[in-house]
Write an enzyme that holds these catalytic residues in place. Sequence first.
Site, PDB file in Angstrom:
ATOM      1  N   LYS A 141       0.837  -1.201   0.000  1.00  0.00           N
ATOM      2  CA  LYS A 141       0.000   0.000   0.000  1.00  0.00           C
ATOM      3  C   LYS A 141       0.877   1.259   0.000  1.00  0.00           C
ATOM      4  CE  LYS A 141      -2.358   2.628   2.933  1.00  0.00           C
ATOM      5  NZ  LYS A 141      -2.595   3.010   4.243  1.00  0.00           N
TER       6      LYS A 141
ATOM      7  N   ASP B  27      -6.651   0.384   0.718  1.00  0.00           N
ATOM      8  CA  ASP B  27      -6.732   0.524   2.178  1.00  0.00           C
ATOM      9  C   ASP B  27      -8.085  -0.010   2.638  1.00  0.00           C
ATOM     10  OD1 ASP B  27      -8.623   2.391   1.528  1.00  0.00           O
ATOM     11  OD2 ASP B  27      -7.726   4.030   2.666  1.00  0.00           O
TER      12      ASP B  27
END
Length: 211
Positions: A123, A141
Amino acid sequence: MAKLSKENRIKVCELLSEEYPEAKCALDYDSEYHLLVAVMLSAQTTDVSVNKVTPRLFSLAPDAYAMCALSQEEIEEVIRQIGLYRNKAKNILAMSRVLCAEYDGKVPGNYEELVALPGVGRKTANVVLAEAFGQQRIAVDTHVFRLANRIGLTQEKDVLKTEEALMKALPKESWVIMHHALIFHGRNCCTARNPACSRCCIEEYCKKNGL
Ligand code: SF4
């Protein structure tokens, strides 16, 4: 879990991009290095709380070399208002040492080198590549994961598979915009516990999986 047709996925992209024209990275930063540090700090905490501690941290450490001159305890002291601060201070210091030793203090602009840095996961790497290097990326996320599968853009049970499926499901030129738009929509309308379907701009198309 139901999935949207290609035509309706495109429609959802258009409507969400129109709804959130201002959608962008909410972290404050002034360099690739500070963006990387801010994204590392943002794990399991809000961007707002990260933005409260970074002005002081960035003034003490304008670059990776200056960060390496600080002790872990000094970094902890500055960021202690945010969650997991001890671990984050340790990782930021270790990451900065690798940048100074191997990259002249600069942030590498490719995925493999980024995820090899201490404390940098998929991420974080995707956000840095999208924001600082202008690459089309989708960072998944908690909001992106929930909305992608709830709306029916994807039908996956974990973050990695959702990231891969979103890249197949959405036109590449929309990846960065959709990453931000899904986060904004997740915060402002389609919240985890109380989605406001009656005022949602994509209700006509949404599969409402799991609701
Ligand atoms: S219709 Fe409801 S479930 Fe679907 S995106 Fe909108 S708020 Fe979320």
